[in-house]
Every structure is written in C-alpha cells, then in structure tokens.
Design a protein around this motif. Structure first.
Motif, PDB file in Angstrom:
ATOM      1  N   LYS A   4      48.150  39.071  25.024  1.00  0.00           N
ATOM      2  CA  LYS A   4      49.445  38.466  25.323  1.00  0.00           C
ATOM      3  C   LYS A   4      50.068  39.019  26.602  1.00  0.00           C
ATOM      4  O   LYS A   4      50.936  38.372  27.193  1.00  0.00           O
ATOM      5  CB  LYS A   4      50.399  38.684  24.148  1.00  0.00           C
ATOM      6  N   THR A   5      49.641  40.184  27.028  1.00  0.00           N
ATOM      7  CA  THR A   5      50.232  40.788  28.230  1.00  0.00           C
ATOM      8  C   THR A   5      49.224  40.883  29.372  1.00  0.00           C
ATOM      9  O   THR A   5      49.446  41.618  30.342  1.00  0.00           O
ATOM     10  CB  THR A   5      50.767  42.205  27.918  1.00  0.00           C
ATOM     11  N   ARG A   6      48.141  40.129  29.290  1.00  0.00           N
ATOM     12  CA  ARG A   6      47.064  40.260  30.275  1.00  0.00           C
ATOM     13  C   ARG A   6      47.501  39.905  31.693  1.00  0.00           C
ATOM     14  O   ARG A   6      47.041  40.508  32.660  1.00  0.00           O
ATOM     15  CB  ARG A   6      45.857  39.433  29.863  1.00  0.00           C
ATOM     16  N   GLY A   7      48.400  38.924  31.837  1.00  0.00           N
ATOM     17  CA  GLY A   7      48.871  38.545  33.164  1.00  0.00           C
ATOM     18  C   GLY A   7      49.695  39.646  33.803  1.00  0.00           C
ATOM     19  O   GLY A   7      49.500  39.994  34.973  1.00  0.00           O
ATOM     20  N   ARG A   8      50.621  40.205  33.049  1.00  0.00           N
ATOM     21  CA  ARG A   8      51.442  41.298  33.576  1.00  0.00           C
ATOM     22  C   ARG A   8      50.575  42.513  33.893  1.00  0.00           C
ATOM     23  O   ARG A   8      50.815  43.216  34.884  1.00  0.00           O
ATOM     24  CB  ARG A   8      52.539  41.661  32.573  1.00  0.00           C
ATOM     25  N   ARG A   9      49.580  42.752  33.045  1.00  0.00           N
ATOM     26  CA  ARG A   9      48.685  43.885  33.300  1.00  0.00           C
ATOM     27  C   ARG A   9      47.911  43.677  34.600  1.00  0.00           C
ATOM     28  O   ARG A   9      47.756  44.609  35.391  1.00  0.00           O
ATOM     29  CB  ARG A   9      47.721  44.076  32.131  1.00  0.00           C
ATOM     30  N   LEU A  10      47.442  42.456  34.846  1.00  0.00           N
ATOM     31  CA  LEU A  10      46.709  42.202  36.078  1.00  0.00           C
ATOM     32  C   LEU A  10      47.587  42.424  37.311  1.00  0.00           C
ATOM     33  O   LEU A  10      47.131  42.980  38.317  1.00  0.00           O
ATOM     34  CB  LEU A  10      46.141  40.787  36.079  1.00  0.00           C
ATOM     35  N   ASP A  11      48.840  41.997  37.246  1.00  0.00           N
ATOM     36  CA  ASP A  11      49.745  42.245  38.385  1.00  0.00           C
ATOM     37  C   ASP A  11      49.892  43.739  38.656  1.00  0.00           C
ATOM     38  O   ASP A  11      49.845  44.183  39.810  1.00  0.00           O
ATOM     39  CB  ASP A  11      51.121  41.632  38.102  1.00  0.00           C
ATOM     40  N   THR A  12      50.064  44.511  37.593  1.00  0.00           N
ATOM     41  CA  THR A  12      50.185  45.961  37.747  1.00  0.00           C
ATOM     42  C   THR A  12      48.894  46.551  38.306  1.00  0.00           C
ATOM     43  O   THR A  12      48.921  47.427  39.188  1.00  0.00           O
ATOM     44  CB  THR A  12      50.512  46.604  36.392  1.00  0.00           C
ATOM     45  N   GLN A  13      47.764  46.062  37.802  1.00  0.00           N
ATOM     46  CA  GLN A  13      46.479  46.553  38.290  1.00  0.00           C
ATOM     47  C   GLN A  13      46.279  46.264  39.766  1.00  0.00           C
ATOM     48  O   GLN A  13      45.796  47.117  40.519  1.00  0.00           O
ATOM     49  CB  GLN A  13      45.345  45.912  37.484  1.00  0.00           C
ATOM     50  N   MET A  14      46.633  45.061  40.204  1.00  0.00           N
ATOM     51  CA  MET A  14      46.426  44.716  41.609  1.00  0.00           C
ATOM     52  C   MET A  14      47.288  45.572  42.527  1.00  0.00           C
ATOM     53  O   MET A  14      46.824  46.018  43.591  1.00  0.00           O
ATOM     54  CB  MET A  14      46.721  43.234  41.840  1.00  0.00           C
TER      55      MET A  14
END
Length: 275
Positions: A111-121
């Motif tokens: 459910k939080t994969r999009g926000r996690r990807l932004d943080t990762q990038m």
C-alpha cells in the motif's frame, strides 16, 4: 537507425549468456530482463552483470526492477557497480511492483510502495551524486533511470527523478502515455526530452506455442489479455516497430518468451528490414 532491443526470456537461465553473445553480434541496441521475487526467474542485477561481461557493446537494462522490494543503499551500490563494470552500458528500469505475493515475501507494504519508491529515488540520487557510498557510477548523478508506469502519479516520477519512460503497453495506449510524460517533463522545467522506450511481446515462428505457455504461467489469470497481443509474424513486428517510431519512441524492446536462440536471428532479420 531506430533502436530495437530484446527482452530476454527467463524460462531457461542457462541459455542467457548464449542469448547475450548472439544478440551482441546483431542489430540490437539493448538486452532487458524482467524482475519478480516469487517467480522462477533469475535475479536481474546479478544476471545482467554476467551478461555485461559476456558482451562488448550492447546495453543492459532492467525492465523493470521492483525497487520497493529492496534495501535502498544496497540497491544504489549495486546499480552503480553494474554501471561501472559494464562501462556505462546499464539502464535502471524501475517500478513499484503490483503483485501482493512479491511484497509479502520481501516484507514490504504494497500500500505504500509508491511513497517508498519516491524516498528511495531521493536517497539513491544523493548517494550517486555525493559518493558517500561507492563506487561512483560512470555518469554523474547515476545511471540512466527509466520508470515503468501507467497512472498519472507514477508517470510524474519520470520528470521528478528519471531520464525517461518505459511503456509496457500496446501501441494504441502509448500515444497518450507519451504525451503525459512529455507534458510533465516540460512543466517540471527539465531540459531536453525524456527518453521513451516501448515494449511488446513477440514470438516469431515455431517458438509461438512455447512462448504462449510461458506467458500463461507468468501472467496467470491476466494471461488472456497478454496472449491476445502477442506478435507472432514478421509483419506484425515490423508494423509495431514503425508505429512506435511514429509516436516518437526512441527504442522498442521486443520481449521474447521462448528461450530458443533461433528467435535472435529471426528477429534480427525483421529489425534489419525495418530500420
């Protein structure tokens, strides 16, 4: 010459270095490899490192690596290392991953994969730029990054963090997707243009039946949609290459589902007659 790459089949990892060497001798621009966790496919970064060592000129690309399943600093180091050892031939195609079983196995929240990807990038760009964690990639700021996406919020990541867009979608969808990416790129004040890469599934000749079996296994209950769009004749592949080129794509990836290496020569003939 319009760039055409090959998506490598995952059904028989033992053949992938043969695929790499033969493709490196042909007219292809890039070799791509998909990513799943809960599936019988080779891990893409390790595999592409081996492929980079077996080739001299062809690019290697994840399409797409599921970044939220991975620890950020280690992923940044792995990507930079691969970029260095292949002399800058690496493209990091990246996405969030939509399969619940992959996220469950990795212990990540779908459910939080999009926000996690932004943080990762943000963190990976920082690592690649500052050099806090080496080695430094060949290109300042990190390897080329393409985002695979469909929804507006995900497409916006291309302009925010990336260098381009990877569209695993049929021709009739790509015009709108490309326009959205171009618009968000301009609105973000980015210079130049985003790199646009399309992807289609192919199986030319006697490999079709085997390719259909592997597509069915991979896509499961969504296989009917994918099977209905499989390109199986040289004419269909040529038409798709032309259609994507007309939409302004920079490259088309022909994703192969049969591991038989005769596909390379068959598709090389198609590419040579198309470009």
């Amino acid at each position: 010459m319009f760039n055409v790459g090959l998506g490598l089949p995952v059904a028989d990892p033992d053949r992938l270095l043969d695929w790499a060497r033969l493709s490196d001798e042909g007219p292809f621009s890039t070799l791509g490899l998909l990513d799943r966790l809960v599936y019988d496919n080779p891990e893409p970064l390790i595999t592409l490192a081996a492929i980079a060592g077996a080739t001299t000129r062809i690019r290697v690309q994840t399409e797409v690596l599921l970044a939220p399943l991975r620890e950020t600093a280690l992923l940044a180091k792995q990507a930079a290392t691969l970029d260095r050892i292949c002399g800058g031939r690496f493209t990091l195609g990246i996405g969030v991953g939509g399969r619940a079983d992959d996220h469950q196995a990795a212990g990540t929240d779908i459910k939080t994969r999009g926000r996690r990807l932004d943080t990762q990038m943000a963190e990976m760009r920082r690592i690649w730029t500052t050099g806090d964690i080496g080695p430094a990639p060949c290109r300042p700021g990190g390897p080329e990054v393409l985002f695979g996406a469909f929804k507006p919020a995900a497409l916006a990541r291309v302009a925010r963090w990336g260098d381009g867009f990877l569209a695993a979608a049929p021709v009739e969808w790509c015009g709108g997707l490309f326009d959205t990416v171009r618009s968000s790129w301009a609105e973000a004040g980015r210079s130049g243009s985003p790199r646009l890469v399309a992807q289609v599934n192919v199986a030319v000749g006697p490999a079709e039946d085997e390719a259909r079996r592997h597509i069915s296994a991979y896509y499961g209950d969504q296989a009917e949609w994918a099977l209905g769009r499989l390109l199986t004749t040289p004419a269909q592949v040529r038409d798709a290459i032309k259609a994507f080129a007309d939409l302004g794509a920079d490259e088309v990836m022909l994703y192969c589902w049969s591991p038989h290496t005769d596909q390379i020569a068959r598709l090389a003939d198609v590419v040579t007659s198309s470009c």
